[in-house]
Each structure stands twice: as structure tokens, then as C-alpha cells.
Enzyme design. Structure first.
Site, PDB file in Angstrom:
ATOM      1  N   CYS A 136      13.527  -0.630   1.821  1.00  0.00           N
ATOM      2  CA  CYS A 136      13.002  -0.457   3.178  1.00  0.00           C
ATOM      3  C   CYS A 136      13.379  -1.594   4.130  1.00  0.00           C
ATOM      4  O   CYS A 136      13.169  -1.475   5.335  1.00  0.00           O
ATOM      5  CB  CYS A 136      11.484  -0.302   3.130  1.00  0.00           C
ATOM      6  SG  CYS A 136      10.961   1.138   2.170  1.00  0.00           S
ATOM      7  N   HIS A 156       9.284   6.620   9.135  1.00  0.00           N
ATOM      8  CA  HIS A 156      10.008   5.554   8.431  1.00  0.00           C
ATOM      9  C   HIS A 156      11.274   6.080   7.755  1.00  0.00           C
ATOM     10  O   HIS A 156      11.281   6.369   6.572  1.00  0.00           O
ATOM     11  CB  HIS A 156       9.060   4.934   7.390  1.00  0.00           C
ATOM     12  CG  HIS A 156       9.690   3.926   6.494  1.00  0.00           C
ATOM     13  ND1 HIS A 156      10.622   3.000   6.926  1.00  0.00           N
ATOM     14  CD2 HIS A 156       9.524   3.683   5.161  1.00  0.00           C
ATOM     15  CE1 HIS A 156      10.982   2.238   5.915  1.00  0.00           C
ATOM     16  NE2 HIS A 156      10.344   2.643   4.829  1.00  0.00           N
ATOM     17  N   CYS A 173       7.860  -4.891   3.746  1.00  0.00           N
ATOM     18  CA  CYS A 173       7.812  -4.776   2.290  1.00  0.00           C
ATOM     19  C   CYS A 173       8.872  -3.783   1.858  1.00  0.00           C
ATOM     20  O   CYS A 173       9.301  -2.932   2.633  1.00  0.00           O
ATOM     21  CB  CYS A 173       6.427  -4.322   1.827  1.00  0.00           C
ATOM     22  SG  CYS A 173       6.008  -2.644   2.358  1.00  0.00           S
TER      23      CYS A 173
END
Length: 431
Positions: free
Chosen positions: A93, A386, A416
Site C-alpha cells: 500500500c 484505496h 501502513c
């Protein structure tokens, strides 16, 4: 942040596609097509020639098997100078932020003056994996002679046939088998993060994102995208202005029967792309651009995936602050990737914990508290969505713009990532 050459990389501009729920408007646009849409829009917005871009650094997580160097495919599809080199990076990510900081580092080393960095992902086009048993059995046929004897031999190797069907993609840790939502549940329980606080955080994310959209805050950051069906998508499709803590409280837990993580307080599966234009400051000013921001520091860290998988930002943020010679209290804006409300609230709690500072950071005092008024001021991944590789570039663009709009000096980013990774970066406005 200035390299040994004395050069400083600056953020000149940024643009992204709308972020939409997977398997909706962008289903037939793969990660390359989405990246092309964002980068093409950025070139047009900046009025930059295709021959001017020297490099593309692109982040991605769900990479196409036949074209894993997405950055190079984007450069070719855009018709950039064939000499424009390109690479694709993956840090789960944090891939989008990794791409941007790699581009900044290359500029500061003197390797290029004009670079496009960013990332994209299309969950809708995730490839279905065949079991290795099938691959191993059929490879000799595919690579050799497909005669009846070879085919019968391959079929024989497939028996029994109960385990040859394609497997559904699962976002799980290879080392632990745990999906992120399960890790978020464990973190919430361990750090005593309530369901009510998670739902309140999620509702605030939606309300702030909706307010940003209504005010036109995102207008200069989002480029319309035409789908394969000829439909134009102009705005993010996941933000819910009418949600509330009461509505979110009615949703069932997803990852544990008595859990607190729901579809409402977690980021949804999303398709989209984001691109950032970086230049050396000297080049930007020579071409008449106004630099928006520069990185004063960044950091990437790892934690034990079997412990608290998503706690990385709580360790990366202090490193960034130390390298920049600043305290958390001196930071104007804080933007944390919202994988889950639980994860953000855990990170914030650890930043404010003196015990965590002593045990994990070797510090005598807590890093500090973050005022909710300066945290994720325009919402975050829970509301906006996302696309794994794009989020970091989205955050850089929004924060660089916000520093100018709100007359602030500094913005701290934290992300994160799978594998027990964490990332952070500090942006400073350029006057």
C-alpha cells in the site's frame, strides 16, 4: 531534502482519476489504462510536452502478468520519447509514495530533471491464479508437442481433480495466512479501540471528503475518465455524505463474530490511479512553474507481521521527524492512510504513548498527540477508496495543494502496508 549535488526535488503538480468501487465504472480499464489516464491528464494540466518527461516511476500491487513494468507501458502508450526510461516498484500500500520518493531521490542525485511518479491498481482486473499443480502438469504440453500422448499424460497428472480449480484472490499475509482485516481486529482488541470510536472516525472521513468535494477542493486534483462504454466519470464514487455513526453502527463485523471491523470502517476495494509531476527546483523555475512543496525527509520501516501488522507508521513517523529535526507538535497537517479506522486509531494511540516510545523507539517521552482538527482534513481512504498503488501519490498531491491553500508550512504523511511495512514522509511548502 537536498541531495549531495545541492539539487532539490520539488512537487510541481499532481492529478488522479476518480476513485471508484471495484467492478463498477472502471471494470474494463486495467491498471495500465488507469495510469495512462492520470498521466495524460497531468501532462495536459501542466502543459508539458511528451518529449520533456525523462523518467516514469510507477507503483503498483496487482501487476499484470504479461506486462509487470506498468511504468514503461504507460510511457509507451502516452507516446513519450522512447528514451524516457521507466520502472515499476511495489511496496504494497506504500507503493505510490515509494515511487514518488524514488523519483525525488533520482532528481536530487542529478539523474533527471523532470519525472512523473505515481501509481495505479485495478482490483477489478486482478488475475485469477491457477494452482501450481495445473501449471506443472500443462507446461510440457504448452511448451512442447501437444500430441495425444502428451495430453493424456498431462491429464493423468491432474488427478485427483478436486484441487485444480482457480483460487479466489485473497489479500492475506504469506507468512501468517492472516488477512489485513483480521490483523486490524487483533490490533483493536489489544489496544482497546472501541467499535464506537472506529465508526466515529469513519463517519468523519466521509463527511470531510464530502465537504472537500462540495467546496471544489478536489476539482484541480481529479481528471475525468472515459470508460470503454463511452461514459465519462468525473468524481469519486465511494464518498457517502449522508452516512452517520448510527448507520455505521448497524453494520455487521466482517472478520470476527464479536469483532469491531466492518465494511463501513474499512477502506473498500477500489480502482484508480494518481500521478505526481516532480522536477528539480532549478528546472521548474526555469520553465515558469511554481514549485508547491519538497520533501524534507522520508522513512520506510518493517515490523513483525505476526505481531501488529499495521503498526508501521508509528515507527516510521518518529524517524521522519528526527531526520527533519522537528517535533510532532510543530507539524501543521497530518495525513494517515486509512486502511482501517482501527489501524489509524492504534497508530495515533501509540504515538501518544510514553510506554510505546520507551519500548519500541528508545525515547524518553511520547512522540505526541495529533489534534483531530489537523488530521486527514479532507478525509481519507475509508471514504475516498484505496487503489493500492495510487494512495501514496494521492496523499502527496492533496497535501501539497493544501499547504498552499491553507497557508501552512508542513504536512506529515503516514502509510501502513502489507508485510508489516510502514512509510512516512514530511512535505514542506515552498514559497
Amino acid at each position: 531534502m537536498t541531495g549531495k549535488t545541492g539539487r532539490r526535488a520539488v512537487v510541481v503538480d499532481g492529478l488522479r482519476t476518480p476513485f471508484v468501487k471495484a467492478f463498477t465504472d472502471f471494470t474494463k480499464l486495467d491498471t495500465i489504462a488507469l495510469g495512462v489516464a492520470a498521466a495524460r491528464g497531468l501532462l495536459a494540466k501542466a502543459n508539458l510536452g511528451r518529449r520533456d518527461v525523462e523518467s516514469i516511476v510507477w507503483g503498483g500491487v496487482i501487476l499484470p502478468g504479461t506486462a509487470p513494468n506498468v511504468g514503461r507501458e504507460i510511457a509507451l502508450d502516452l507516446g513519450l520519447d522512447p528514451a524516457c526510461e521507466a520502472m515499476t516498484v511495489t511496496r504494497a500500500c506504500a507503493s505510490g509514495l515509494q515511487a514518488v520518493t524514488l523519483a525525488a531521490a533520482a532528481i536530487e542525485r542529478g539523474e533527471a530533471d523532470i519525472v512523473i511518479a505515481g501509481g495505479s491498481d485495478s482490483t477489478s482486473n486482478a488475475e485469477i491464479k491457477l494452482p501450481q499443480k495445473v501449471v506443472h502438469a500443462l507446461a510440457p504440453v504448452a511448451l512442447g508437442k501437444a500430441d495425444p500422448k502428451a495430453i493424456l499424460g498431462a491429464v493423468g497428472k491432474l488427478a485427483p481433480f478436486t484441487d485444480i480449480l482457480p483460487t479466489r484472490p485473497k489479500i492475506a499475509e504469506r507468512t501468517t495466512g492472516e488477512v489485513m482485516g483480521e490483523a486490524a481486529e487483533k490490533m483493536a482488541r489489544r489496544n482497546e479501540i472501541s467499535r464506537a470510536s472506529q465508526d466515529a472516525f469513519a463517519a468523519r472521513s466521509h463527511h470531510r471528503a464530502a465537504a472537500a468535494m462540495a467546496s471544489g477542493r478536489f476539482d484541480e486534483e481529479v481528471t475525468p475518465v472515459e470508460t470503454s462504454e463511452g461514459k465519462w466519470v468525473h468524481a469519486d464514487g465511494l464518498v457517502r455524505a449522508d452516512t452517520s455513526e448510527e448507520k455505521l453502527a448497524k453494520l455487521r463485523p466482517v472478520f470476527a463474530k464479536d469483532g469491531t471491523v466492518t465494511a463501513g470502517n474499512a477502506s473498500p476495494l477500489t480502482d484508480g490511479a494518481a500521478a505526481v509531476l516532480l522536477m528539480s527546483e532549478e528546472k521548474a523555475r526555469a520553465l515558469g512553474y511554481r514549485p508547491r512543496a519538497a520533501f524534507s525527509s522520508w522513512a520506510y520501516v518493517g515490523v513483525d507481521p505476526a505481531d501488529q501488522l499495521l503498526m508501521g507508521p508509528a515507527l516510521a513517523i518518529p524517524k521522519v521527524l528526527d531526520r527533519a529535526g522537528r517535533s510532532l507538535a510543530q507539524i501543521d497537517l497530518v495525513d494517515l492512510h486509512e486502511a482501517f479506522a482501527a489501524q489509524v486509531l492504534c497508530v495515533l494511540k501509540m504515538l501518544g504513548s510514553a510506554a510505546f516510545a520507551r519500548e519500541r523507539l528508545g525515547k524518553a517521552a511520547a512522540v505526541g498527540e495529533v489534534d483531530p482538527a489537523r488530521l486527514n482534513v479532507h478525509g481519507g481512504s475509508i471514504a475516498l477508496g484505496h487503489p493500492f498503488g495510487a494512495t501514496g501519490a494521492r496523499m502527496v498531491t492533496t497535501m501539497a495543494n493544501e499547504l498552499i491553500r491553507s497557508d501552512k508550512e508542513t504536512a506529515l504523511l503516514g502509510i501502513c502496508a502489507a508485510g508489516g511495512l510502514g512509510a512516512a514522509a514530511l512535505l514542506e511548502r515552498i514559497d
